[in-house]
Design an enzyme around this catalytic site. Structure first.
Site, PDB file in Angstrom:
ATOM      1  N   SER A  77       0.802  -1.226   0.000  1.00  0.00           N
ATOM      2  CA  SER A  77       0.000   0.000   0.000  1.00  0.00           C
ATOM      3  C   SER A  77       0.836   1.278   0.000  1.00  0.00           C
ATOM      4  O   SER A  77       0.323   2.352  -0.317  1.00  0.00           O
ATOM      5  CB  SER A  77      -0.951   0.023   1.196  1.00  0.00           C
ATOM      6  OG  SER A  77      -0.249   0.220   2.408  1.00  0.00           O
ATOM      7  N   LYS A  98       0.367   4.478   6.701  1.00  0.00           N
ATOM      8  CA  LYS A  98      -0.255   5.337   5.691  1.00  0.00           C
ATOM      9  C   LYS A  98       0.367   6.726   5.755  1.00  0.00           C
ATOM     10  O   LYS A  98       1.180   7.026   6.613  1.00  0.00           O
ATOM     11  CB  LYS A  98      -1.767   5.440   5.914  1.00  0.00           C
ATOM     12  CG  LYS A  98      -2.496   4.101   5.991  1.00  0.00           C
ATOM     13  CD  LYS A  98      -2.430   3.308   4.698  1.00  0.00           C
ATOM     14  CE  LYS A  98      -3.075   1.926   4.858  1.00  0.00           C
ATOM     15  NZ  LYS A  98      -2.925   1.109   3.632  1.00  0.00           N
TER      16      LYS A  98
END
Length: 201
Positions: free
Chosen positions: A48, A92
């Protein structure tokens, strides 16, 4: 002024070798305690955050990047954060902080109505035709952040199941020195984690 004892050769004696070793070991131990109180080591798993980081296919498999995150810094826009969710840890990037309005139109980020450049997101990781790369404006609540992965095509983040993330669930923020020296940090920790025998660790 007091003098050190004189040895048979008539030279002043320094500190015994054993004391010097103890001082060095104590200094190393103190540094280690302080360092581990300030920073947490994190192993990158998953895709990710490509291409900012390389993620391993699993936690116990070689191939991912290592970074260190600072435990005591307030998150700002652009920071890479480590978040504790209900069932796992995710990594993230902070896109919006409390009070911001975040919108994504065919992969283009609008922050508070302004088109915002994201140099860390590569075109191949940001398909404008993928439905996940378009969503309506979202206002970030107080004490929360809006986070996305740099690999927008393959990231579970604030666009979906996680929604806006509470600041209290953030474990740490990637230390700048850890990002600058990422290759060296990864090489050292990969050797330590995957090469040295278990009894050494």
């Amino acid at each position: 002024m007091a003098e050190l004892p004189i040895n048979p050769n008539g030279k002043k004696q320094g500190l015994p070798y054993s004391i010097i070793v103890c001082i060095i070991l104590a200094a190393v131990l103190l540094f280690s305690v302080i360092f581990n109180c300030m920073y947490l080591r994190v192993y990158i798993v998953g895709s990710s955050m490509n291409d900012t980081f390389t993620g391993a296919v699993a936690q116990n498999v070689r191939g991912g990047d290592f970074i260190y995150v600072h435990r005591f810094i307030k998150p700002e826009r652009g920071d890479v954060v480590v978040v504790q969710t209900e069932d796992k840890i995710i990594i993230k990037r902070v896109i919006g902080i409390e009070g911001d309005t975040v919108e994504l139109v065919r992969g283009q980020l609008y922050l508070n109505g302004n088109l915002t450049e994201e140099p860390y997101v590569l075109p191949e990781n940001n398909d404008p035709d993928d439905e996940v790369n378009t969503f309506a404006p979202v206002r970030v609540p107080d004490d929360c952040v809006f986070c996305m992965g740099d690999n927008r095509n393959n990231s579970y983040d604030s666009r979906g199941e996680y929604g806006c993330i509470s600041v209290d669930s953030i474990i740490g923020i990637a230390a700048e020195w850890s990002l600058v020296f990422k290759d060296a940090v990864t090489s050292f920790n990969t050797f330590f984690e995957f090469t040295l025998p278990e009894w050494f660790k």
